[in-house]
Design a protein around this motif. Structure first.
Motif: not given
Length: 125
Positions: A37-40, A89-91, A97-98, A103-108
């Motif tokens: 649910e947190r992903a939604h 976009g990063t979310i 595809a976490r 590792k790349v998108f999380g900090p962005l």
């Protein structure tokens, strides 16, 4: 960005946010394995930010400083646009595809948020 480009960016951002929101409400629900649910909720937040910032850009395109070509206001519009695309976009990438992009998108993601905030502060100055 000139007023016409700010208007176009706002319209496209709003349309994209609405489209992704609809996909999140319908398409993601049928995904297997099911997403938590947190992903939604994250997807909905990212979609909402696109819509909100798109509407803001539509409004900003009417500001006399944009039409006059004042550099600070053009930069502000670019920061809001770039920040919105980066943040949302990063979310979207993290939801889909976490394991591959985390590792790349999380900090962005927070950098996109900071760019949006900087854009609004630049408008206020």
């Amino acid at each position: 960005m000139n007023a016409q480009n700010v208007w176009r960016a706002g319209a496209l951002l709003t349309a994209t946010g609405m489209s992704f929101g609809a996909f999140g409400s319908h398409g993601l629900r049928s995904r297997q394995p099911p997403l938590p649910e947190r992903a939604h909720a994250s997807w909905a937040t990212a979609s909402s930010y696109l819509v909100y910032n798109g509407l803001a850009l539509l409004a900003i395109s009417f500001h006399p400083a944009i039409a006059a070509g004042i550099r600070r206001h053009r930069i502000a519009a670019g920061l809001i646009l770039g920040g919105s695309l980066t943040f949302s976009g990063t979310i979207f990438g993290l939801v889909l595809a976490r394991d591959k992009v985390g590792k790349v998108f999380g900090p962005l993601t927070p950098l996109g948020g900071m760019a949006m905030i900087a854009g609004y502060i630049a408008l206020a100055l």
